[in-house]
Design an enzyme around this catalytic site. Structure first.
Site, PDB file in Angstrom:
ATOM      1  N   ASP A 129      -3.942   4.985  -5.243  1.00  0.00           N
ATOM      2  CA  ASP A 129      -4.296   5.708  -4.015  1.00  0.00           C
ATOM      3  C   ASP A 129      -5.396   6.739  -4.239  1.00  0.00           C
ATOM      4  OD1 ASP A 129      -2.082   4.354  -2.812  1.00  0.00           O
ATOM      5  OD2 ASP A 129      -0.784   5.836  -3.752  1.00  0.00           O
ATOM      6  N   GLN A 155      -3.897  -0.914  -8.014  1.00  0.00           N
ATOM      7  CA  GLN A 155      -3.049   0.097  -8.643  1.00  0.00           C
ATOM      8  C   GLN A 155      -3.923   0.976  -9.538  1.00  0.00           C
ATOM      9  OE1 GLN A 155      -1.643  -3.345  -8.634  1.00  0.00           O
ATOM     10  NE2 GLN A 155      -1.044  -2.596  -6.646  1.00  0.00           N
ATOM     11  N   LYS A 204     -10.079   4.082  -3.818  1.00  0.00           N
ATOM     12  CA  LYS A 204     -11.022   3.090  -4.366  1.00  0.00           C
ATOM     13  C   LYS A 204     -11.761   2.344  -3.258  1.00  0.00           C
ATOM     14  CE  LYS A 204      -7.564   1.295  -6.850  1.00  0.00           C
ATOM     15  NZ  LYS A 204      -6.518   2.307  -6.959  1.00  0.00           N
ATOM     16  N   GLY A 259      -2.544  -1.253  -1.172  1.00  0.00           N
ATOM     17  CA  GLY A 259      -2.759  -1.130   0.267  1.00  0.00           C
ATOM     18  C   GLY A 259      -4.008  -0.319   0.514  1.00  0.00           C
ATOM     19  N   HIS A 260      -4.918  -0.852   1.316  1.00  0.00           N
ATOM     20  CA  HIS A 260      -6.054  -0.026   1.683  1.00  0.00           C
ATOM     21  C   HIS A 260      -6.293  -0.136   3.176  1.00  0.00           C
ATOM     22  CE1 HIS A 260      -7.418  -3.566  -0.707  1.00  0.00           C
ATOM     23  NE2 HIS A 260      -7.775  -3.938   0.499  1.00  0.00           N
TER      24      HIS A 260
HETATM   25  P1  IMP Z   1       5.783  -2.207  -7.722  1.00  0.00           P
HETATM   26  O1  IMP Z   1       4.367  -2.449  -8.123  1.00  0.00           O
HETATM   27  O2  IMP Z   1       6.050  -2.494  -6.261  1.00  0.00           O
HETATM   28  O3  IMP Z   1       6.765  -2.882  -8.609  1.00  0.00           O
HETATM   29  O4  IMP Z   1       6.079  -0.631  -7.874  1.00  0.00           O
HETATM   30  C1  IMP Z   1       6.132   0.003  -9.135  1.00  0.00           C
HETATM   31  C2  IMP Z   1       5.551   1.411  -9.044  1.00  0.00           C
HETATM   32  O5  IMP Z   1       4.157   1.324  -8.807  1.00  0.00           O
HETATM   33  C3  IMP Z   1       6.117   2.256  -7.893  1.00  0.00           C
HETATM   34  O6  IMP Z   1       6.175   3.601  -8.307  1.00  0.00           O
HETATM   35  C4  IMP Z   1       5.075   2.090  -6.802  1.00  0.00           C
HETATM   36  O7  IMP Z   1       5.085   3.172  -5.901  1.00  0.00           O
HETATM   37  C5  IMP Z   1       3.805   2.054  -7.622  1.00  0.00           C
HETATM   38  N1  IMP Z   1       2.698   1.329  -6.989  1.00  0.00           N
HETATM   39  C6  IMP Z   1       2.494   0.002  -6.943  1.00  0.00           C
HETATM   40  N2  IMP Z   1       1.354  -0.299  -6.310  1.00  0.00           N
HETATM   41  C7  IMP Z   1       0.804   0.869  -5.950  1.00  0.00           C
HETATM   42  C8  IMP Z   1      -0.421   1.232  -5.282  1.00  0.00           C
HETATM   43  O8  IMP Z   1      -1.247   0.390  -4.904  1.00  0.00           O
HETATM   44  N3  IMP Z   1      -0.613   2.570  -5.089  1.00  0.00           N
HETATM   45  C9  IMP Z   1       0.254   3.513  -5.539  1.00  0.00           C
HETATM   46  N4  IMP Z   1       1.383   3.226  -6.174  1.00  0.00           N
HETATM   47  C10 IMP Z   1       1.659   1.920  -6.381  1.00  0.00           C
END
Ligand code: IMP
Length: 412
Positions: free
Chosen positions: A21, A228, A24, A48-49
C-alpha cells in the site's frame, strides 16, 4: 533539461519497500505510457489498487494498473495465482468503461488457478490459528496461502489446463481438499467459473516467458509492476506474518522468467511514514492521536479488505534492508504531504533488544506541500527529511508524491 526518465532504461521494476500500500499505482500510472509492456509477476487478488476510470473509482486486484493505457501490452506472469472470476470481472469493468484490454493481454500458461475452495481453506486455516494460537495472520482471505501451498505441493492447476478436460481436475481437487481440510468443493460452481474463463481467455493464454524475451530482443521496454512489498516477502519479510509469494525484485524476475542482467533499474516505493494491515511486528507503529492523524490524513484503509491500516513512522532499518535486498536504484517516496501538519517527525533508527524502536526526531515543516512539483519549492525541513532518507539508505529520492492527483509529484 535532461530527461528524468532516461535513467530507468529498458527494464524497470517497481517494488514496495514496506508492508504494501505504498502507492505503487501512481508511479506505474506515470511510467506505463513510457513502456511497451507492463507485467505483473507474483501474488494474486490480495493486491488492490484503486483506479479512477471516467470519474468512477474501481478497485483492481489482478490486472496491473498499467492496463489502463491503451497502447500498453499487459502480461500476467507465471508467478501469479489467478482467481478467474475476479479477472473476468476486471476485464468486463474496463470494457464497460470503453477500454478493451483483451487483445493486448497475455496470460502465462504457467500461472496457477486460484479456486473458490482456496478461499474457503484460507478462512478455515485462519479460524484454526485463532482457536489454537489466539490470533490469525490477518490474511486478505483471498485464498493466496492455500493456492501457493498447492503449487509447492505440486497439486496445483495451471492456466494451461484450461485447454483440456476440466471435470476430472475438479473431481481430483474435491477428493483431496475434503480429505485434507474437510472443505467441500462446489464442483458445479468451479466448473462454471473455469468454462467462462476458457470461453473468454483461451486465446490469451501463452508462453509469456518466450514472448517477453522476444520483445526484449526487439528493444521493447518492460515495466515490472511488483505486488505486495518487501517486508511481506515469504523469505525476507516478518515471517510468519507475510504473504505466500516472493515479493522482492528477485521474486518478480523469477515470476516473469527474466534474468537479473535484463534489469536496468529498480524503483523502491515507500511512504514518507509507514503502514501495515494484518498482524505482525511493527516497531515504529504509533497508536493514539498521532496514529489517528496519519490514518485520516493518509486515508489509510485497505483497498482490498477495507480494514483500517495500522500507522507509524518511517523505519530507516527497514528501508535500508529493503534497499539492500532489492538493489534499489531510485526511491519513490509517496505521500509526503501527509506529514505537513507534524511539528516534529520521529524516525525509527534501530530496534532495541526489548523490541522497542529507537527514535530520532526530525523537525517538521508545518506548511502545505500539496501539489508542489519542484524539489526546490519544498520547505527546507521537507527537503532535509528527504535528504536524510537518501543519506541513510544510499538511494536517491527520485520521485516524491505530494498529493493524490496525477500531477502532484516531484520528478528529479
Ligand atoms: P495474504 O497475502 O492474503 O495471505 O495475507 C498475508 C498478509 O499480507 C496479511 O497481513 C495481509 O494484510 C498482507 N497483504 C497481502 N497483500 C497485501 C497488499 O497488497 N497490501 C498490503 N498488505 C497485503
Amino acid at each position: 533539461m535532461q530527461n528524468p526518465f532516461a535513467s530507468l532504461g529498458h527494464v524497470c521494476a517497481v517494488i514496495g519497500a514496506q508492508w504494501g500500500d505504498e502507492g505503487k499505482g501512481k508511479v506505474i500510472d506515470l511510467l506505463a505510457e513510457r513502456f511497451d509492456i507492463v507485467a505483473r509477476a507474483c501474488g494474486g487478488a490480495n493486491a488492490g489498487h484503486t483506479i479512477v476510470v471516467k470519474g468512477k473509482k474501481h478497485v483492481f486486484h489482478l490486472l496491473p494498473s498499467g492496463a489502463l493505457h491503451s497502447n500498453t501490452t499487459v502480461v500476467i506472469g507465471s508467478g501469479l495465482v489467478l482467481h478467474l472470476p475476479t479477472l473476468l470481472e476486471e476485464i468486463r469493468t474496463l470494457k464497460d468503461a470503453g477500454i478493451d484490454v483483451l487483445p493486448r493481454l497475455f496470460i502465462s500458461e504457467e500461472a496457477h488457478i486460484l479456486f473458490d475452495f482456496h478461499k474457503d481453506i484460507d478462512a478455515a486455516l485462519e479460524e484454526q490459528r485463532k482457536v489454537r494460537e489466539g490470533k490469525g495472520i490477518g490474511t486478505t482471505k483471498r485464498g493466496i496461502g492455500p493456492a501457493y501451498m498447492d503449487k509447492a505441493a505440486r497439486s496445483g492447476t495451471r492456466m494451461e489446463s484450461l485447454r483440456g478436460a476440466l471435470t476430472p481436475v475438479l473431481a481430483r481437487h474435491a477428493e483431496r481438499v475434503q480429505r485434507l481440510y474437510g472443505v467441500t468443493v462446489d464442483q458445479a460452481k468451479e466448473l462454471k467459473n473455469l468454462e467462462e474463463a476458457r470461453a473468454l481467455l483461451a486465446e490469451r493464454i501463452t508462453d509469456t516467458v518466450g514472448m517477453l524475451h522476444e520483445r526484449l530482443q526487439k528493444d521493447k521496454k518492460i515495466l515490472i509492476e511488483g505486488a505486495q512489498a518487501s517486508l511481506l516477502d515469504l523469505d525476507h519479510g516478518t515471517y510468519p506474518y507475510v504473504t505466500s509469494s516472493a515479493t522482492t525484485l528477485a521474486g518478480a524476475l523469477q515470476g516473469l522468467g527474466l534474468p537479473p542482467q535484463a534489469l536496468t533499474s529498480c524503483i523502491g516505493v515507500a511512504k514518507a511514514y509507514c503502514t501495515r494491515v494484518g498482524e505482525g511486528e511493527f516497531a515504529s507503529e504509533v497508536t493514539g492521536q498521532a496514529g489517528d492523524r496519519l490514518r485520516e490524513r493518509g486515508g489509510e484503509y485497505g483497498s482490498t479488505t477495507g480494514r483500517p491500516r495500522r500507522c507509524g513512522w518511517l523505519s530507516i532499518p527497514d528501508l535500508r534492508r529493503s534497499a539492500m535486498i532489492n538493489g534499489f536504484t531510485h526511491w519513490n517516496i509517496t505521500k509526503l504531504d501527509v506529514l505537513d501538519e507534524e511539528a516534529e517527525i520521529p524516525v525509527c533508527m534501530g530496534i532495541a533488544s526489548d523490541g522497542k524502536a529507537e527514535w530520532k526526531k526530525l523537525p517538521g515543516w508545518k506548511t502545505s506541500t500539496v501539489g508542489i512539483t519542484a524539489f526546490a519549492k519544498l520547505p527546507k525541513e521537507a527537503q532535509e527529511y528527504l535528504q536524510f532518507i537518501e543519506q541513510e539508505t544510499g538511494v536517491p529520492a527520485w520521485l516524491i508524491g505530494t498529493g493524490p492527483g496525477r500531477e502532484q509529484m516531484i520528478v528529479r
